[in-house]
Design a protein around this motif. Structure first.
Motif, PDB file in Angstrom:
ATOM      1  N   THR A 254       0.955  -1.029  -0.046  1.00  0.00           N
ATOM      2  CA  THR A 254      -0.056   0.079   0.019  1.00  0.00           C
ATOM      3  C   THR A 254       0.894   1.181  -0.003  1.00  0.00           C
ATOM      4  OG1 THR A 254      -1.729  -1.241   1.498  1.00  0.00           O
ATOM      5  CG2 THR A 254      -1.745   1.223   1.357  1.00  0.00           C
ATOM      6  N   PHE A 255       0.489   2.163  -0.725  1.00  0.00           N
ATOM      7  CA  PHE A 255       1.360   3.342  -0.904  1.00  0.00           C
ATOM      8  C   PHE A 255       0.739   4.747  -0.126  1.00  0.00           C
ATOM      9  CE2 PHE A 255       1.709   0.753  -4.832  1.00  0.00           C
ATOM     10  CZ  PHE A 255       2.949   0.433  -4.826  1.00  0.00           C
ATOM     11  N   PHE A 256       1.734   5.252   0.508  1.00  0.00           N
ATOM     12  CA  PHE A 256       1.392   6.542   1.155  1.00  0.00           C
ATOM     13  C   PHE A 256       2.321   7.514   0.788  1.00  0.00           C
ATOM     14  CE2 PHE A 256       1.739   9.899   4.582  1.00  0.00           C
ATOM     15  CZ  PHE A 256       0.257   9.853   5.112  1.00  0.00           C
TER      16      PHE A 256
ATOM     17  N   LEU B 145      -3.537   7.381   0.869  1.00  0.00           N
ATOM     18  CA  LEU B 145      -3.121   5.913   0.698  1.00  0.00           C
ATOM     19  C   LEU B 145      -3.730   5.618  -0.670  1.00  0.00           C
ATOM     20  CD1 LEU B 145      -4.124   4.387   3.933  1.00  0.00           C
ATOM     21  CD2 LEU B 145      -2.143   4.609   3.240  1.00  0.00           C
ATOM     22  N   ILE B 146      -2.890   4.804  -1.560  1.00  0.00           N
ATOM     23  CA  ILE B 146      -3.514   4.291  -2.623  1.00  0.00           C
ATOM     24  C   ILE B 146      -2.794   2.876  -2.883  1.00  0.00           C
ATOM     25  CG2 ILE B 146      -1.531   5.362  -4.015  1.00  0.00           C
ATOM     26  CD1 ILE B 146      -3.387   5.939  -6.407  1.00  0.00           C
ATOM     27  N   GLY B 147      -3.451   1.972  -3.836  1.00  0.00           N
ATOM     28  CA  GLY B 147      -2.979   0.603  -3.917  1.00  0.00           C
ATOM     29  C   GLY B 147      -4.146  -0.319  -4.354  1.00  0.00           C
ATOM     30  N   ASP B 148      -3.771  -1.334  -5.268  1.00  0.00           N
ATOM     31  CA  ASP B 148      -4.819  -2.243  -5.645  1.00  0.00           C
ATOM     32  C   ASP B 148      -5.217  -3.330  -4.662  1.00  0.00           C
ATOM     33  OD1 ASP B 148      -6.330  -4.249  -6.855  1.00  0.00           O
ATOM     34  OD2 ASP B 148      -5.194  -4.306  -8.679  1.00  0.00           O
ATOM     35  N   ARG B 149      -6.191  -2.975  -3.809  1.00  0.00           N
ATOM     36  CA  ARG B 149      -6.620  -3.725  -2.739  1.00  0.00           C
ATOM     37  C   ARG B 149      -6.680  -5.347  -3.150  1.00  0.00           C
ATOM     38  NH1 ARG B 149      -7.629  -0.557   1.866  1.00  0.00           N
ATOM     39  NH2 ARG B 149      -8.819  -2.039   2.715  1.00  0.00           N
TER      40      ARG B 149
ATOM     41  N   GLU C 176       7.813  11.669  -3.156  1.00  0.00           N
ATOM     42  CA  GLU C 176       8.184  10.923  -2.095  1.00  0.00           C
ATOM     43  C   GLU C 176       7.125   9.811  -1.476  1.00  0.00           C
ATOM     44  OE1 GLU C 176      10.464  11.097   2.374  1.00  0.00           O
ATOM     45  OE2 GLU C 176      10.103  12.953   1.071  1.00  0.00           O
ATOM     46  N   VAL C 177       7.334   8.668  -1.687  1.00  0.00           N
ATOM     47  CA  VAL C 177       6.432   7.702  -1.387  1.00  0.00           C
ATOM     48  C   VAL C 177       6.730   6.645  -0.413  1.00  0.00           C
ATOM     49  CG1 VAL C 177       4.826   5.814  -2.317  1.00  0.00           C
ATOM     50  CG2 VAL C 177       5.297   7.853  -3.607  1.00  0.00           C
ATOM     51  N   LEU C 178       6.026   6.389   0.729  1.00  0.00           N
ATOM     52  CA  LEU C 178       6.198   5.404   1.548  1.00  0.00           C
ATOM     53  C   LEU C 178       5.584   3.933   1.007  1.00  0.00           C
ATOM     54  CD1 LEU C 178       5.592   7.331   5.047  1.00  0.00           C
ATOM     55  CD2 LEU C 178       7.762   7.146   3.613  1.00  0.00           C
ATOM     56  N   PHE C 179       6.374   2.958   0.991  1.00  0.00           N
ATOM     57  CA  PHE C 179       5.834   1.604   0.735  1.00  0.00           C
ATOM     58  C   PHE C 179       5.437   0.911   2.023  1.00  0.00           C
ATOM     59  CE2 PHE C 179       7.716   3.273  -2.842  1.00  0.00           C
ATOM     60  CZ  PHE C 179       7.681   2.186  -4.041  1.00  0.00           C
TER      61      PHE C 179
END
Length: 196
Positions: free
Chosen positions: A47-49, A77-81, A101-104
């Protein structure tokens, strides 16, 4: 990492002294504009923040047309759930619209968070229900609302994106052509609505 710490503190009520412990479950990366975090056919592992910048998630239909599902500016937050939770191959692309700048966040980040902070379970449930509501509202909007109504909702949901994304991306998100979006904006301007 200030944004993620504020997010975890506010949304999940993680105590300040425990925030550094959470950082063990994510890594930070600088992503260049047009760089992909996920492509169709891959399994989504994170999930990306968004700490800084802007991402978009979209699909491409059999005719090669893009359909933007979501934008993710700072603190989103973004991602393919579906891909993340069921290990299915994704149908989506997640791409940087700006240098970001993205947190994984690890796939089990929220599960571990709830194990460590059981008081957050209710907050997590509320977050999931809001997410489902948002998806249902978006489907209903695409099926039954006018282009103008959709555009006004877009401005409300993403108030700071008007100057950050090109018009064709906004049109894609709304499910209309750029020409239709131009007409909507002109009509709203005639009604003394300031959209820019």
């Amino acid at each position: 990492m200030k944004n993620i710490q504020n997010y975890l503190s506010k949304v999940f009520e993680v105590p300040a002294e425990k925030l550094n412990m959470c950082s063990l479950q994510y890594s930070s990366k600088k992503i260049l504009k047009h760089e992909f975090l996920l492509q169709a056919g891959e399994v989504c592992k994170y999930t990306f923040f968004v700490e800084k910048g802007l991402l978009r998630m979209y699909s491409i239909d059999k005719n090669g047309k893009e359909h933007i599902i979501q934008f993710a500016p700072e603190n989103w937050l973004i991602g393919d759930r579906t891909s993340l939770y069921f290990s299915d191959k994704s149908n989506y692309y997640i791409e940087a619209v700006e240098d970001s700048e993205v947190l994984f966040l690890e796939h089990d980040f929220f599960k571990r968070l709830l194990e460590e902070f059981p008081n957050s379970i209710e907050r997590n449930d509320l977050l999931l229900q809001k997410h489902v509501k948002s998806l249902q509202d978006r489907i209903n909007s695409l099926l039954g609302e006018t282009a103008e109504e959709r555009y006004l909702k877009f401005i409300k949901m993403y108030p700071d994106l008007m100057l950050r994304v090109p018009q064709w991306m906004i049109a894609s998100y709304l499910g209309i052509t750029p020409e239709s979006l131009s007409r909507v904006r002109k009509e709203l301007a005639k009604k003394n609505f300031i959209a820019d």
